[in-house]
Design a protein around this motif. Sequence first.
Motif, PDB file in Angstrom:
ATOM      1  N   ARG A  80      44.555  60.921  23.689  1.00 22.24           N
ATOM      2  CA  ARG A  80      44.611  60.494  22.297  1.00 22.24           C
ATOM      3  C   ARG A  80      45.317  61.560  21.475  1.00 22.24           C
ATOM      4  N   ARG A 406      36.137  52.018  13.378  1.00 21.06           N
ATOM      5  CA  ARG A 406      36.851  50.976  14.104  1.00 21.06           C
ATOM      6  C   ARG A 406      38.028  50.458  13.271  1.00 21.06           C
ATOM      7  N   LEU A 407      39.167  50.280  13.938  1.00 14.63           N
ATOM      8  CA  LEU A 407      40.372  49.772  13.295  1.00 14.63           C
ATOM      9  C   LEU A 407      40.502  48.271  13.500  1.00 14.63           C
ATOM     10  N   GLY A 408      41.371  47.665  12.709  1.00 13.93           N
ATOM     11  CA  GLY A 408      41.585  46.238  12.821  1.00 13.93           C
ATOM     12  C   GLY A 408      42.467  45.855  13.997  1.00 13.93           C
ATOM     13  N   LYS A 409      42.582  44.562  14.244  1.00 12.97           N
ATOM     14  CA  LYS A 409      43.423  44.080  15.332  1.00 12.97           C
ATOM     15  C   LYS A 409      44.888  44.413  15.047  1.00 12.97           C
ATOM     16  N   GLU A 411      46.298  47.296  15.632  1.00 18.51           N
ATOM     17  CA  GLU A 411      46.520  48.731  15.551  1.00 18.51           C
ATOM     18  C   GLU A 411      46.683  49.316  16.954  1.00 18.51           C
ATOM     19  N   ARG A 412      47.415  50.450  17.034  1.00 20.09           N
ATOM     20  CA  ARG A 412      47.659  51.077  18.331  1.00 20.09           C
ATOM     21  C   ARG A 412      46.363  51.524  18.987  1.00 20.09           C
ATOM     22  N   ALA A 413      45.469  52.073  18.203  1.00 16.42           N
ATOM     23  CA  ALA A 413      44.188  52.546  18.736  1.00 16.42           C
ATOM     24  C   ALA A 413      43.066  51.644  18.246  1.00 16.42           C
ATOM     25  N   ARG A 414      42.011  51.594  19.037  1.00 11.75           N
ATOM     26  CA  ARG A 414      40.868  50.783  18.636  1.00 11.75           C
ATOM     27  C   ARG A 414      40.058  51.422  17.529  1.00 11.75           C
ATOM     28  N   SER A 415      40.129  52.745  17.416  1.00 11.21           N
ATOM     29  CA  SER A 415      39.343  53.435  16.403  1.00 11.21           C
ATOM     30  C   SER A 415      39.965  54.797  16.100  1.00 11.21           C
TER      31      SER A 415
END
Length: 473
Positions: A80, A406-409, A411-415
């Motif tokens: 990451r 947590r990120l939205g759909k 996005e490169r990363a989930r969080s």
Amino acid sequence: MAREADARGRSSRTPRACLSGLVVVGALAVGLPAREAAAGNRETNPLSNEAALAGGAVTALGRDTGTIYYNPAGLGAVRRTQFNLSTQAGQFRARIVPYAAVADLPGGTRDAATLSSLQALVMPSSLAVTRHLGRGVTVGVGYFAPDYDYYDYNAVLRGAGGTTEYDARVQVDGWIYRYHAGPAIGWQPHPRFRIGMTLFGTYGWQREETRIWIDTASGTPESRTDATRTYDYDSKRSVFGGEVVVGLQWEFVKNLHLGLTFRTPRFVAFEASRSYELNTSNVDRPGDGDDEYKFEFDDSPEPSARGRVAPMRLTAGVAYALPRRRGWISGEMDYSPGLKLSARDINIRPLWNVRAGARLRTAERLYFGIGVFSDRDDEVHTHKFPHFRINYYGLTTGVEFFSPVRLGKGERARSIVFSTCIAVRYSYGQGSAAQIAFDLRDAPAGNVGYEIGTVNRVAFHLFAGHLGMGTYF
């Protein structure tokens, strides 16, 4: 070179200097100006969250941005993007040197004064970012401040011996710091094996100001000799250079990891230095025509030097990774050979240091750390005033919190994960320090001498708080 003195201030001395006028003050300059800050303790500041928690024992299993400095092979395991800022949130250094200034008086008596420096420091110790490129390759760039110090020493000697009254004062201020900055790369060609390299540019800066005042009055009011000596010295030095760090991490048995690093000798590519020196003396004797007054000022630039200023260093560590990612326990040792360069006034002894620590997950998002370490001085002897030679042994502990968002759909990363590390560190140092001995036994004739000796069994204390913040994408 003066032999060492014991803690009660009884010094074994070099041949006594007993001069008059400006020659005395000029002689003081031989032993007092600062030399290059090449030797001493290696890393007084932890340079990452993991290092702050585990006493610096991160060579075998380090994973945060501090691996750029400690062992770049650890970057190969990072998947990451990381951004990390660490700072010494508060550092308190208490340094007290008894018998650091003494005065020998007519009649065989001796006065002594304690030199002390109590300083609170706040400074950023590291700023680094890493990014995973794929195929087991991660790159990073960072800035680190492994060495930073400020001191403000002062001592006052005042009294009388026989028919001589005197007032002597010593004031020394100093600033020393060293920065490392540069890129790094880590590669993991196999899940159990990683290698890496960091290319550092280094910058060191040192300034020291020394002031000495001596005033004596001898004899009766009808037949009185007054002698005054002053010495002022101001030195500035900037050093630009570099070093390279290469390392590996190898899980040679399940959960058991080996770490090795090789740090090349640190070299100087360019150096700029300048010193200012002011010497004055005044002797007022009974009778006409017997007075003396002398003045001398020198601001000549010192010649620029190049080459090595610190030897290479090898570090080997072993760590055990606890099952189910519950943390790790690590121990390591480093070694560097001696280095003696008479032209640069560098005399470094072979040196080893040890570190051991643990970083344990005590809750889902909380890690607890504890570590012990040594930070021994690499100088062979103390022969400049007010320099010291101290071996530190210390303990560190703290916690690190992780807060995922947590990120939205799409996005490169989930969080995004935010981390905060809070740690405390205590070091106890013991060793020797330089001593200045003023010889006023012939003050009635207007003569003053000096010697540089050593005081043993000096104890220093260092308290520090660490605050680190990180972001993982």
